[in-house]
Design a protein around this motif. Sequence first.
Motif, short mmCIF file in Angstrom:
data_model
loop_
_atom_site.label_atom_id
_atom_site.label_comp_id
_atom_site.label_asym_id
_atom_site.label_seq_id
_atom_site.Cartn_x
_atom_site.Cartn_y
_atom_site.Cartn_z
N LEU A 63 0.15 19.91 -31.75
CA LEU A 63 -1.06 20.65 -32.07
C LEU A 63 -1.23 20.77 -33.58
CD1 LEU A 63 -0.80 23.59 -29.51
CD2 LEU A 63 -2.09 21.49 -29.28
N THR A 64 -2.47 20.81 -34.03
CA THR A 64 -2.74 21.02 -35.45
C THR A 64 -2.59 22.51 -35.76
OG1 THR A 64 -5.09 21.40 -35.08
CG2 THR A 64 -4.39 19.11 -35.45
N PRO A 65 -2.45 22.89 -37.03
CA PRO A 65 -2.35 24.31 -37.36
C PRO A 65 -3.56 25.12 -36.90
CG PRO A 65 -1.65 22.98 -39.22
CD PRO A 65 -2.19 22.04 -38.19
N GLU A 66 -4.75 24.53 -36.92
CA GLU A 66 -5.94 25.24 -36.45
C GLU A 66 -5.86 25.50 -34.95
OE1 GLU A 66 -6.21 22.37 -38.32
OE2 GLU A 66 -6.58 23.43 -40.21
N GLU A 71 -4.83 29.28 -30.48
CA GLU A 71 -4.04 29.61 -29.29
C GLU A 71 -3.52 31.04 -29.34
OE1 GLU A 71 0.06 27.88 -28.46
OE2 GLU A 71 -1.27 26.53 -27.36
N ARG A 72 -3.19 31.53 -30.52
CA ARG A 72 -2.67 32.89 -30.68
C ARG A 72 -3.77 33.95 -30.71
NH1 ARG A 72 0.35 30.39 -34.81
NH2 ARG A 72 -0.94 31.43 -36.33
#
Length: 86
Positions: A63-66, A71-72
């Motif tokens: 997953l990318t940081p974005e 997700e969080r």
Amino acid sequence: MSFFRITLHRSSIGLPERTRGVLAALGLRKRSQTVFHPVSPQSAGMIMKVKELVKVKEVERALTPEEMRAERRPEPGFWLEKAMPR
């Protein structure tokens, strides 16, 4: 190509330098930090050295940081679980 999703679950405080070195090699510094590594024997060996400290999941792609941030993020709005007595 699949990836290991590795999350540091327990702290490395008080553990031997060798164990802390394995966590550093995996790229894990803080609790709840997540990194992605391709599935390989080298990655699997490092994970086995610190298996008590991490949570591991095999995923299809990194997953990318974005995407991790999204997700969080909680869903907008709120739910009333139980009304407070008045």
